[in-house]
Design a protein around this motif. Structure first.
Motif, PDB file in Angstrom:
ATOM      1  N   GLU A 106      -4.985   7.412  -8.410  1.00 45.29           N
ATOM      2  CA  GLU A 106      -4.104   7.184  -7.408  1.00 45.29           C
ATOM      3  C   GLU A 106      -4.526   7.554  -6.050  1.00 45.29           C
ATOM      4  O   GLU A 106      -4.277   7.294  -4.993  1.00 45.29           O
ATOM      5  CB  GLU A 106      -2.779   7.642  -7.740  1.00 45.29           C
ATOM      6  CG  GLU A 106      -2.151   7.065  -8.910  1.00 45.29           C
ATOM      7  CD  GLU A 106      -0.707   7.338  -9.284  1.00 45.29           C
ATOM      8  OE1 GLU A 106      -0.448   8.750  -9.085  1.00 45.29           O
ATOM      9  OE2 GLU A 106      -0.164   6.349  -9.550  1.00 45.29           O
ATOM     10  N   GLN A 107      -5.464   8.765  -5.903  1.00 44.51           N
ATOM     11  CA  GLN A 107      -5.962   8.995  -4.780  1.00 44.51           C
ATOM     12  C   GLN A 107      -7.261   8.748  -4.540  1.00 44.51           C
ATOM     13  O   GLN A 107      -7.853   8.019  -5.488  1.00 44.51           O
ATOM     14  CB  GLN A 107      -6.123  10.802  -4.877  1.00 44.51           C
ATOM     15  CG  GLN A 107      -4.966  11.551  -5.254  1.00 44.51           C
ATOM     16  CD  GLN A 107      -4.255  11.962  -3.707  1.00 44.51           C
ATOM     17  OE1 GLN A 107      -3.958  10.904  -3.153  1.00 44.51           O
ATOM     18  NE2 GLN A 107      -3.735  13.060  -3.559  1.00 44.51           N
ATOM     19  N   HIS A 108      -7.697   8.551  -3.069  1.00 51.04           N
ATOM     20  CA  HIS A 108      -8.921   7.990  -2.945  1.00 51.04           C
ATOM     21  C   HIS A 108      -9.766   9.088  -1.913  1.00 51.04           C
ATOM     22  O   HIS A 108      -9.729   8.848  -0.664  1.00 51.04           O
ATOM     23  CB  HIS A 108      -8.571   6.900  -2.142  1.00 51.04           C
ATOM     24  CG  HIS A 108      -7.973   5.780  -2.820  1.00 51.04           C
ATOM     25  ND1 HIS A 108      -6.611   5.830  -3.051  1.00 51.04           N
ATOM     26  CD2 HIS A 108      -8.532   4.814  -3.827  1.00 51.04           C
ATOM     27  CE1 HIS A 108      -6.476   4.600  -3.918  1.00 51.04           C
ATOM     28  NE2 HIS A 108      -7.539   4.104  -4.272  1.00 51.04           N
ATOM     29  N   PRO A 109     -10.245   9.945  -2.642  1.00 48.32           N
ATOM     30  CA  PRO A 109     -10.983  11.199  -1.900  1.00 48.32           C
ATOM     31  C   PRO A 109     -12.345  11.145  -1.404  1.00 48.32           C
ATOM     32  O   PRO A 109     -12.721  12.233  -0.601  1.00 48.32           O
ATOM     33  CB  PRO A 109     -10.618  12.422  -3.003  1.00 48.32           C
ATOM     34  CG  PRO A 109     -10.904  11.592  -4.135  1.00 48.32           C
ATOM     35  CD  PRO A 109     -10.312  10.473  -3.925  1.00 48.32           C
ATOM     36  N   PHE A 110     -12.964  10.108  -1.607  1.00 48.36           N
ATOM     37  CA  PHE A 110     -14.353  10.104  -1.518  1.00 48.36           C
ATOM     38  C   PHE A 110     -14.796   9.137  -0.369  1.00 48.36           C
ATOM     39  O   PHE A 110     -14.377   8.243  -0.297  1.00 48.36           O
ATOM     40  CB  PHE A 110     -15.092   9.892  -2.826  1.00 48.36           C
ATOM     41  CG  PHE A 110     -14.981  10.640  -3.808  1.00 48.36           C
ATOM     42  CD1 PHE A 110     -15.394  12.155  -4.005  1.00 48.36           C
ATOM     43  CD2 PHE A 110     -14.363  10.470  -4.916  1.00 48.36           C
ATOM     44  CE1 PHE A 110     -15.173  13.010  -5.006  1.00 48.36           C
ATOM     45  CE2 PHE A 110     -14.078  11.358  -6.023  1.00 48.36           C
ATOM     46  CZ  PHE A 110     -14.360  12.549  -6.038  1.00 48.36           C
ATOM     47  N   ASN A 163     -13.184  -3.482  -1.313  1.00 48.32           N
ATOM     48  CA  ASN A 163     -14.214  -2.505  -0.831  1.00 48.32           C
ATOM     49  C   ASN A 163     -14.768  -1.517  -2.247  1.00 48.32           C
ATOM     50  O   ASN A 163     -13.954  -1.015  -2.789  1.00 48.32           O
ATOM     51  CB  ASN A 163     -13.812  -1.312   0.024  1.00 48.32           C
ATOM     52  CG  ASN A 163     -13.747  -1.832   1.461  1.00 48.32           C
ATOM     53  OD1 ASN A 163     -14.653  -2.118   2.066  1.00 48.32           O
ATOM     54  ND2 ASN A 163     -12.567  -2.223   1.878  1.00 48.32           N
ATOM     55  N   TYR A 164     -15.998  -1.717  -2.379  1.00 44.82           N
ATOM     56  CA  TYR A 164     -16.524  -1.143  -3.759  1.00 44.82           C
ATOM     57  C   TYR A 164     -18.155  -0.504  -3.678  1.00 44.82           C
ATOM     58  O   TYR A 164     -18.448  -1.159  -2.895  1.00 44.82           O
ATOM     59  CB  TYR A 164     -16.182  -2.023  -4.865  1.00 44.82           C
ATOM     60  CG  TYR A 164     -17.471  -2.515  -5.792  1.00 44.82           C
ATOM     61  CD1 TYR A 164     -17.456  -1.232  -6.971  1.00 44.82           C
ATOM     62  CD2 TYR A 164     -18.618  -3.417  -5.626  1.00 44.82           C
ATOM     63  CE1 TYR A 164     -18.459  -1.479  -7.745  1.00 44.82           C
ATOM     64  CE2 TYR A 164     -19.451  -3.298  -6.519  1.00 44.82           C
ATOM     65  CZ  TYR A 164     -19.550  -2.241  -7.434  1.00 44.82           C
ATOM     66  OH  TYR A 164     -20.759  -2.478  -8.404  1.00 44.82           O
ATOM     67  N   VAL A 165     -18.383   0.327  -4.401  1.00 48.39           N
ATOM     68  CA  VAL A 165     -19.857   0.677  -4.517  1.00 48.39           C
ATOM     69  C   VAL A 165     -19.898   1.261  -6.289  1.00 48.39           C
ATOM     70  O   VAL A 165     -18.958   1.986  -6.433  1.00 48.39           O
ATOM     71  CB  VAL A 165     -20.179   1.845  -3.582  1.00 48.39           C
ATOM     72  CG1 VAL A 165     -19.371   2.945  -3.613  1.00 48.39           C
ATOM     73  CG2 VAL A 165     -21.596   2.019  -3.838  1.00 48.39           C
ATOM     74  N   ILE A 252     -13.772   3.811   5.071  1.00 47.15           N
ATOM     75  CA  ILE A 252     -12.661   3.956   4.510  1.00 47.15           C
ATOM     76  C   ILE A 252     -12.870   4.833   3.316  1.00 47.15           C
ATOM     77  O   ILE A 252     -14.034   5.019   2.851  1.00 47.15           O
ATOM     78  CB  ILE A 252     -12.168   2.539   3.808  1.00 47.15           C
ATOM     79  CG1 ILE A 252     -13.146   1.712   3.146  1.00 47.15           C
ATOM     80  CG2 ILE A 252     -11.358   1.909   4.844  1.00 47.15           C
ATOM     81  CD1 ILE A 252     -13.229   2.312   1.564  1.00 47.15           C
ATOM     82  N   ARG A 253     -11.929   5.589   2.794  1.00 49.45           N
ATOM     83  CA  ARG A 253     -12.014   6.439   1.307  1.00 49.45           C
ATOM     84  C   ARG A 253     -11.972   5.746   0.206  1.00 49.45           C
ATOM     85  O   ARG A 253     -11.039   4.680   0.427  1.00 49.45           O
ATOM     86  CB  ARG A 253     -10.853   7.512   1.629  1.00 49.45           C
ATOM     87  CG  ARG A 253     -11.180   8.393   2.764  1.00 49.45           C
ATOM     88  CD  ARG A 253     -10.311   9.690   2.424  1.00 49.45           C
ATOM     89  NE  ARG A 253      -8.948   9.350   2.148  1.00 49.45           N
ATOM     90  CZ  ARG A 253      -8.219   9.033   2.876  1.00 49.45           C
ATOM     91  NH1 ARG A 253      -8.402   9.385   4.392  1.00 49.45           N
ATOM     92  NH2 ARG A 253      -6.733   9.039   2.874  1.00 49.45           N
ATOM     93  N   MET A 254     -12.345   6.077  -0.942  1.00 50.49           N
ATOM     94  CA  MET A 254     -12.544   5.371  -2.140  1.00 50.49           C
ATOM     95  C   MET A 254     -12.188   6.243  -3.161  1.00 50.49           C
ATOM     96  O   MET A 254     -12.368   7.566  -3.068  1.00 50.49           O
ATOM     97  CB  MET A 254     -13.745   4.497  -2.349  1.00 50.49           C
ATOM     98  CG  MET A 254     -14.064   3.447  -1.253  1.00 50.49           C
ATOM     99  SD  MET A 254     -15.580   2.417  -1.535  1.00 50.49           S
ATOM    100  CE  MET A 254     -16.713   3.713  -0.934  1.00 50.49           C
ATOM    101  N   GLY A 255     -11.945   5.857  -4.426  1.00 46.95           N
ATOM    102  CA  GLY A 255     -11.619   6.707  -5.486  1.00 46.95           C
ATOM    103  C   GLY A 255     -12.165   5.973  -6.840  1.00 46.95           C
ATOM    104  O   GLY A 255     -12.406   4.631  -6.902  1.00 46.95           O
ATOM    105  N   PRO A 256     -12.292   6.779  -7.784  1.00 50.16           N
ATOM    106  CA  PRO A 256     -12.869   6.175  -9.025  1.00 50.16           C
ATOM    107  C   PRO A 256     -12.306   5.058  -9.642  1.00 50.16           C
ATOM    108  O   PRO A 256     -11.052   5.120  -9.789  1.00 50.16           O
ATOM    109  CB  PRO A 256     -12.856   7.498  -9.997  1.00 50.16           C
ATOM    110  CG  PRO A 256     -12.647   8.726  -9.153  1.00 50.16           C
ATOM    111  CD  PRO A 256     -11.976   8.279  -7.934  1.00 50.16           C
TER     112      PRO A 256
END
Length: 284
Positions: A106-110, A163-165, A252-256
């Motif tokens: 639920e968090q997107h810290p990276f 957005n994805y990597v 943007i920030r992303m999360g696992p």
């Protein structure tokens, strides 16, 4: 922070644990010791030793697994359960054609940008089937787009408009997959940094990893993202732009995230994850 020797090898590391070639220069213990004070960086590792995830999911839900908070989405044929094996594992199962099951934070810290700190990530996964058009899967980082039965993977088994990597196996492939990324907006399709790589074997674990270094220590060139399979670096790196660029989701920030979709007419299929691990230093 402590300087740690970075190990590199051309030989595959198929041991159960994290790959030294990725994590050998990560000050993991120092990061863990400073998280409480909000300094240094942030990291988490989940080996799925503790339960807590609802076994049947038909809508987006929130949950907790140990000290790590997750969200999930599954179609009417989806379940998320635990593999009762030594060391623990989590099993994503989907039984509805052209739909998917997804576990995410639920968090997107990276943040992966030239303005961010050094980043490491790795997961150990296996697929139940490698028959053509049977399934697709995705692992890595994703933005805050709402997860549905066709997001982050579409009914055709490709990456949705997100957005994805990370790593993605298209539905049409069997033993190979892509180290890739995508920036949303519809104008940029999935970009394969290393396409048609790997050698998937049904019900056999593989470790997928990536590392971003804003300095030139890793490759001799600054701001490089490198991808790994079983600890072996892939041939091509990606130069990451600053957060004003549009070629990469750097703004943007992303999360696992980990997700699996099944193809049309496919019977029940599974994606098992033994563990996942992420860390990032604060920008200097």
């Amino acid at each position: 922070m402590t300087n740690v020797i970075q190990y590199q090898s051309s030989s595959a590391d198929t041991a159960r644990g994290p790959s030294p070639s990725i994590w050998g220069d990560c000050p993991w213990l120092e990061i863990q010791g400073q998280v409480a004070q909000g300094r240094g960086g942030y990291a988490f590792f989940d080996d799925f030793l503790i339960g807590g995830i609802t076994p049947t999911i038909t809508t987006a839900i929130s949950m907790a697994s140990g000290d790590v908070g997750y969200a999930a989405f599954g179609s009417s044929g989806a379940t998320i359960t635990y593999d009762d094996v030594a060391g623990g594992a989590i099993v994503l199962t989907e039984a509805t054609a052209n739909e998917s099951v997804t576990l995410y934070t639920e968090q997107h810290p990276f943040s992966i940008t030239a303005n961010a700190g050094k980043f490491w990530a790795e997961a150990r996964v296996k697929v139940g089937d490698i028959v053509t058009l049977a399934n697709s899967f995705l692992w890595g980082l994703m933005d805050t787009t709402d997860v549905t039965a066709v997001v982050p993977l579409t009914a055709d088994g490709v990456t949705a408009d997100i957005n994805y990597v990370g790593f993605m196996q298209p539905e049409g492939d069997t033993t190979t997959y892509n180290a890739s990324y995508k920036a949303d907006g519809g104008s940029i399709t999935e970009v394969e940094v290393n396409g048609a790589v790997g050698a998937l074997v049904a019900d056999t674990y593989v470790k997928l990893g990536m590392k971003f270094d804003p300095s030139s220590a890793m490759t001799g060139t600054a701001n490089q993202m490198r991808f790994f399979i079983d600890g072996v670096p892939l041939a091509t790196d990606k130069t990451i732009p600053d957060n004003t660029g549009t070629d990469f989701p750097a703004d943007i920030r992303m999360g696992p995230v980990i997700s699996m979709a099944v193809g049309a007419g496919t019977a029940t299929d599974t994606l098992t994850m033994d563990w996942w691990r992420y860390a990032q230093l604060e920008a200097q």
